[in-house]
Scaffold this motif. Structure first.
Motif, mmCIF file in Angstrom:
data_model
loop_
_atom_site.group_PDB
_atom_site.id
_atom_site.type_symbol
_atom_site.label_atom_id
_atom_site.label_comp_id
_atom_site.label_asym_id
_atom_site.label_seq_id
_atom_site.Cartn_x
_atom_site.Cartn_y
_atom_site.Cartn_z
ATOM 1 N N UNK A 174 -14.197 -2.502 32.013
ATOM 2 C CA UNK A 174 -15.385 -3.585 31.956
ATOM 3 C C UNK A 174 -14.342 -5.211 31.608
ATOM 4 N N UNK A 175 -14.353 -4.782 30.152
ATOM 5 C CA UNK A 175 -14.152 -5.932 29.329
ATOM 6 C C UNK A 175 -12.643 -6.863 29.863
ATOM 7 N N UNK A 176 -11.410 -5.415 29.772
ATOM 8 C CA UNK A 176 -10.298 -6.269 30.629
ATOM 9 C C UNK A 176 -10.304 -6.808 31.798
ATOM 10 N N UNK A 177 -11.377 -5.671 32.778
ATOM 11 C CA UNK A 177 -11.295 -6.873 33.964
ATOM 12 C C UNK A 177 -11.491 -8.509 34.362
ATOM 13 N N UNK A 178 -12.778 -8.361 33.118
ATOM 14 C CA UNK A 178 -13.812 -10.183 33.264
ATOM 15 C C UNK A 178 -12.496 -11.052 32.363
ATOM 16 N N UNK A 216 -19.981 1.434 20.634
ATOM 17 C CA UNK A 216 -20.896 2.704 21.681
ATOM 18 C C UNK A 216 -20.021 4.145 22.451
ATOM 19 N N UNK A 217 -19.334 4.643 21.184
ATOM 20 C CA UNK A 217 -18.728 6.166 20.984
ATOM 21 C C UNK A 217 -18.509 6.715 22.576
ATOM 22 N N UNK A 218 -17.560 6.893 23.068
ATOM 23 C CA UNK A 218 -17.501 7.319 24.272
ATOM 24 C C UNK A 218 -17.418 6.690 25.717
ATOM 25 N N UNK A 219 -18.562 4.725 25.264
ATOM 26 C CA UNK A 219 -18.031 3.944 25.889
ATOM 27 C C UNK A 219 -17.294 2.333 26.094
#
Length: 227
Positions: A174-178, A216-219
């Protein structure tokens, strides 16, 4: 933030794109409704600017399509139409705002900022993160009157986007896309985001602890704040 500009007047479209790009928006431009419809179907946008007078598409139909496919996107109507009914129809269909042509680019930016504040519940453009004052308009970070000058553009983009989604975990995808303005593949290198977060923490830790920037580990990551 990612912006789709749908405008058949090429000079105006490029003018809006140049202005918004200089103000740290990631822009794409479409000159007709057909190509805009295709982009809306596959890409994520924070703002969609829609000209009602497109050569191949009824602007209100495209607005309806955008709100159905991308309900999270804020839609602003750009129109030279004088009829009040067209504006009312657009607002009734879910448009967040409208601007009558000709319009001021500064006013467009101001309206986009106001929509962002309403959407994410920001009272003002400065957010206090345990002593770090993050100004989303001026794109500055200060701590006890000291300016954090080492933060890069993309690092600030990450902080700002996490602030807008405060207390919510955002995945690396999500961070990469935005932040980078493109849909990522399943095999993309997630370490890219991790490296930026590591650099942010390192640069800010010179001034104070950054416990509000959580892994947030794994997320993914989130900014935890009561503001």
């Amino acid at each position: 933030m990612n912006v789709l500009i749908i405008e058949d007047e090429k000079a105006l479209a490029y003018e809006v794109e140049l202005f918004l790009s200089k103000n740290n928006y990631i822009c794409e431009v479409c000159f007709n409704g057909t190509s805009a419809s295709e982009k809306i179907a596959v890409n994520l946008y924070d703002f969609i600017l829609i000209d009602l007078g497109l050569p191949d598409y009824e602007g209100l139909d495209l607005l309806k399509e955008a709100k159905k496919s991308r309900p999270e996107a804020a839609c602003i109507i750009l129109t030279a139409r004088a009829e009040v009914n067209d504006r009312i129809k657009g607002l009734d269909l879910g448009a967040d705002d409208y601007l009558a042509k000709p319009f001021s680019l500064l006013e467009l930016q101001s309206r986009m900022q106001a929509i962002t504040r309403r959407k994410f519940g920001l009272v003002n453009q400065t957010v206090d993160l345990d002593g770090f004052l993050v100004n989303l308009t001026d794109r500055t970070i200060t701590h006890l009157s000291n300016t954090v000058s080492t933060i890069t553009k993309k690092e600030f983009d990450l902080i700002a986007y996490l602030i807008l989604h405060k207390n919510r975990t955002l995945t690396r995808a999500q961070l990469s896309e935005h932040i980078w303005g493109s849909v990522v593949n399943d095999d993309y290198d997630s370490n890219f985001i991790d490296a930026h977060i590591k650099n942010i923490r390192k640069k800010l830790s010179v001034f104070a602890a950054t416990e509000w920037l959580e892994t947030v580990r794994g997320l993914g990551y989130r900014i935890k704040t009561n503001v």
